[in-house]
Enzyme design. Structure first.
Site, PDB file in Angstrom:
ATOM      1  CG  ASP A  66      -1.991   9.776   6.272  1.00 54.70           C
ATOM      2  OD1 ASP A  66      -2.689  10.055   5.279  1.00 54.70           O
ATOM      3  OD2 ASP A  66      -0.742   9.826   6.280  1.00 54.70           O
TER       4      ASP A  66
ATOM      5  N   GLY B 116       7.887   7.896  -0.883  1.00 56.61           N
ATOM      6  CA  GLY B 116       7.398   7.084  -2.013  1.00 56.61           C
ATOM      7  C   GLY B 116       6.758   5.785  -1.550  1.00 56.61           C
TER       8      GLY B 116
ATOM      9  CG  HIS C  40       0.393  11.771   3.334  1.00 57.89           C
ATOM     10  ND1 HIS C  40       0.571  10.630   4.093  1.00 57.89           N
ATOM     11  CD2 HIS C  40       1.407  11.786   2.447  1.00 57.89           C
ATOM     12  CE1 HIS C  40       1.646   9.994   3.673  1.00 57.89           C
ATOM     13  NE2 HIS C  40       2.174  10.678   2.673  1.00 57.89           N
TER      14      HIS C  40
ATOM     15  CB  SER D 295       3.336   7.742   1.525  1.00 55.63           C
ATOM     16  OG  SER D 295       4.067   8.349   2.543  1.00 55.63           O
ATOM     17  N   GLY D 296       1.260   5.290   1.835  1.00 58.81           N
ATOM     18  CA  GLY D 296       0.007   4.702   1.347  1.00 58.81           C
ATOM     19  C   GLY D 296       0.096   3.200   1.211  1.00 58.81           C
TER      20      GLY D 296
HETATM   21  C1  4AZ Z   1       7.054   9.670   2.853  1.00 59.83           C
HETATM   22  O1  4AZ Z   1       7.251  10.893   2.766  1.00 59.83           O
HETATM   23  C2  4AZ Z   1       7.590   8.952   4.053  1.00 59.83           C
HETATM   24  N1  4AZ Z   1      10.405   6.746   7.500  1.00 59.83           N
HETATM   25  C3  4AZ Z   1       7.232   7.639   4.262  1.00 59.83           C
HETATM   26  C4  4AZ Z   1       7.694   6.964   5.366  1.00 59.83           C
HETATM   27  C5  4AZ Z   1       8.526   7.590   6.259  1.00 59.83           C
HETATM   28  C6  4AZ Z   1       8.922   8.887   6.066  1.00 59.83           C
HETATM   29  C7  4AZ Z   1       8.437   9.576   4.941  1.00 59.83           C
HETATM   30  C8  4AZ Z   1       9.006   6.827   7.441  1.00 59.83           C
HETATM   31  O2  4AZ Z   1       6.436   9.053   1.964  1.00 59.83           O
END
Ligand code: 4AZ
Length: 483
Positions: free
Chosen positions: A336, A430, A287, A432-433
């Site tokens: 993902d 932020g 994503h 993520s990944g």
């Molecule tokens: C994001 O949008 C995101 N609480 C990452 C982790 C979580 C929610 C959103 C989990 O990068």
């Protein structure tokens, strides 16, 4: 405003005039040089007759010839340059097809020139002309990195007996999993488990043939040891852990603590996290690289730096290729995961190192202590953190995470939940990944990649991560196809 009314200016074209041949002409004087007689007939007998539509003025004639020859020269130069460019392109393609004959993300069947997609490699169905896609199937199993080879005959995986095994064979197996031989770490024998009933053994009298043709299945292994194979020195953190513990509710990281963590930037802004798995490959979330973020040229990768402000002063690593999981689903976040291939390899140091990909058969326990790290928001709706944060989170069993009061069936087999049902500690926007890791047998393993969650750190809404064990095979095949 200047006026342009009146006759246009008249310019006489004298063409190129070498010095001292024609003297300066006075107004009304003979325009021709003195060695042409002024009494000469208008068309002298020794002057070849030319068609009258050609200029009868010698000066203009010579200038046109000069002009035409200049044009010719330019055309010849342009054609020569084009020829050189065409030759260079042809040479590149010849080299490309000799070196890596399969275009795009395809794997070659031995040296046959036939190419198949990674998903068809070791899928139990033979696609290559000589069946190489099913006879060169290797994997590392469990926390001890036990080398296993697939037997298409008995349709099962066998550990490789250490008898007569050496590093040269180890390097071949590592290459067949997509690793570069430059990262090869070691092959060593480890005592066999009682559960091993059959082995793959080397037929040393088979001569100089392909490794896989030398292997045969056997019920005995004289040394009692099987091959433990490490294709890269991964999962080593130089700093001991301060478990005491920001992310939401975590602490600031110290240099070398999470050396596989990278920050992924677009136009100088941190967008996502990622994990180093080899000198050239980064694992992140699909994503993160969706839609307008799918262009590799817009990304820069920062490794070994804890502070976002410091990254802005550095160049970062360029990305050559992005491979998103083909079955990634935007809505459900199924699969993902994505791979980024760097243009230039990372140099490993105390603060830049790879994490280990989990082998099949790792069996992470429910409640297993794991760690998340990243530059994500420190509270729901907050901005990116300047410093790298980390926090420990326990894994949550899938059945429990899928319960009605938590994620009500949204947790697919490609996902894994981790966090606290009471809330307060979590990954956030932020992060993520980035990595979800655990330590087992003194090695750090990539259990997951930060994927999604409802808000951040809310009760009964833990973080959801890509289940890396499910992706390991896809990662190896794609590294192999894009070497
Ligand atoms: C994001 O949008 C995101 N609480 C990452 C982790 C979580 C929610 C959103 C989990 O990068």
């Amino acid at each position: 405003m200047t006026s342009t009314v009146g006759p246009p200016p008249y310019y006489e074209n004298h063409g190129f005039q070498p010095e001292n041949i024609y003297s300066a002409r006075q107004p009304g004087a003979n325009p021709y040089p003195q060695y042409f007689s002024t009494n000469a007939p208008s068309v002298p007998s020794y002057v070849p007759r030319v068609a009258t539509y050609q200029s009868s003025r010698p000066v203009a004639h010579s200038s046109e010839r000069t002009c035409a020859s200049s044009v010719k020269k330019i055309i010849v130069i342009i054609l020569s340059i084009l020829l050189v460019i065409c030759c260079a392109i042809a040479a590149f393609f010849i080299w490309y097809f000799v070196e890596n004959r399969c275009l795009g993300s395809l794997i070659e069947c031995g040296s046959s020139g036939v190419c198949i997609p990674p998903s068809q490699w070791c899928d139990g169905v033979s696609h290559c002309p000589s069946g190489e896609d099913e006879t060169r199937c290797v994997r590392l199993f469990g926390p001890d990195f036990i080398l296993e080879v697939y037997s298409p005959v008995s349709k099962s995986w066998y550990p490789v007996c250490q008898d007569d095994w050496n590093d040269d064979y180890g390097k071949i197996a590592c290459k067949d999993m997509g690793y570069s031989v430059d990262t090869y770490y070691y092959s060593r024998g480890v005592a066999t488990e009682v559960s091993f009933k059959s082995y793959m053994k080397l037929n040393t009298s088979a001569g100089n043939i392909d490794l896989y043709k030398k292997l045969y299945s056997s019920d005995s292994c004289a040394s009692g040891n099987v091959v433990s194979l490490r294709c890269i020195e991964c999962g080593l953190s130089t700093k001991s852990m301060n478990i005491m513990n920001r992310i939401v509710g975590g602490s600031g990281a110290t240099p070398g603590q999470w050396p596989w963590q990278v920050s992924l930037h677009v136009h100088g802004i941190h967008v996502c996290g990622g994990s180093i798995i080899t000198h050239q490959w980064i694992v992140t979330a699909a994503h993160c690289v969706e839609g307008r973020f799918s262009d590799p040229y817009s990304w820069r990768v920062y490794a070994g730096i804890l502070n976002q402000n410091e990254m802005l002063l550095r160049n970062g690593y360029r990305v050559q290729q992005i491979i998103s999981h083909p079955d990634y689903d935007t809505d459900s976040k199924d699969n993902d995961v994505a791979l980024m291939k760097l243009e230039t390899p990372l140099s490993f140091t105390d603060t830049v190192r790879p994490v280990c990909l989990p082998n099949p058969g790792m069996m992470f326990q429910p409640n297993q202590q794991c760690w998340i790290s990243g530059w994500g928001a420190e509270y729901q709706g907050g901005k990116t953190s300047n410093n790298l944060n980390y926090v420990t989170v326990p894994l949550i069993e899938r059945s429990r995470c899928n319960s009605v009061y938590i994620y009500n069936g949204m947790i697919l087999p490609t996902m894994i939940c981790a966090g606290y049902l009471g809330g307060g500690i979590d990954s956030c926007q932020g992060d993520s990944g980035g990595p979800l890791v655990t330590n087992k047998n003194s090695v750090w393993w990539l259990v997951g990649d930060t994927s999604w969650g409802t808000g951040c750190a809310s009760p009964n809404r833990p973080g959801v991560y890509g289940n890396m064990t499910v992706f390991t095979d896809w990662i190896y095949k794609n590294m192999q196809a894009n070497r």
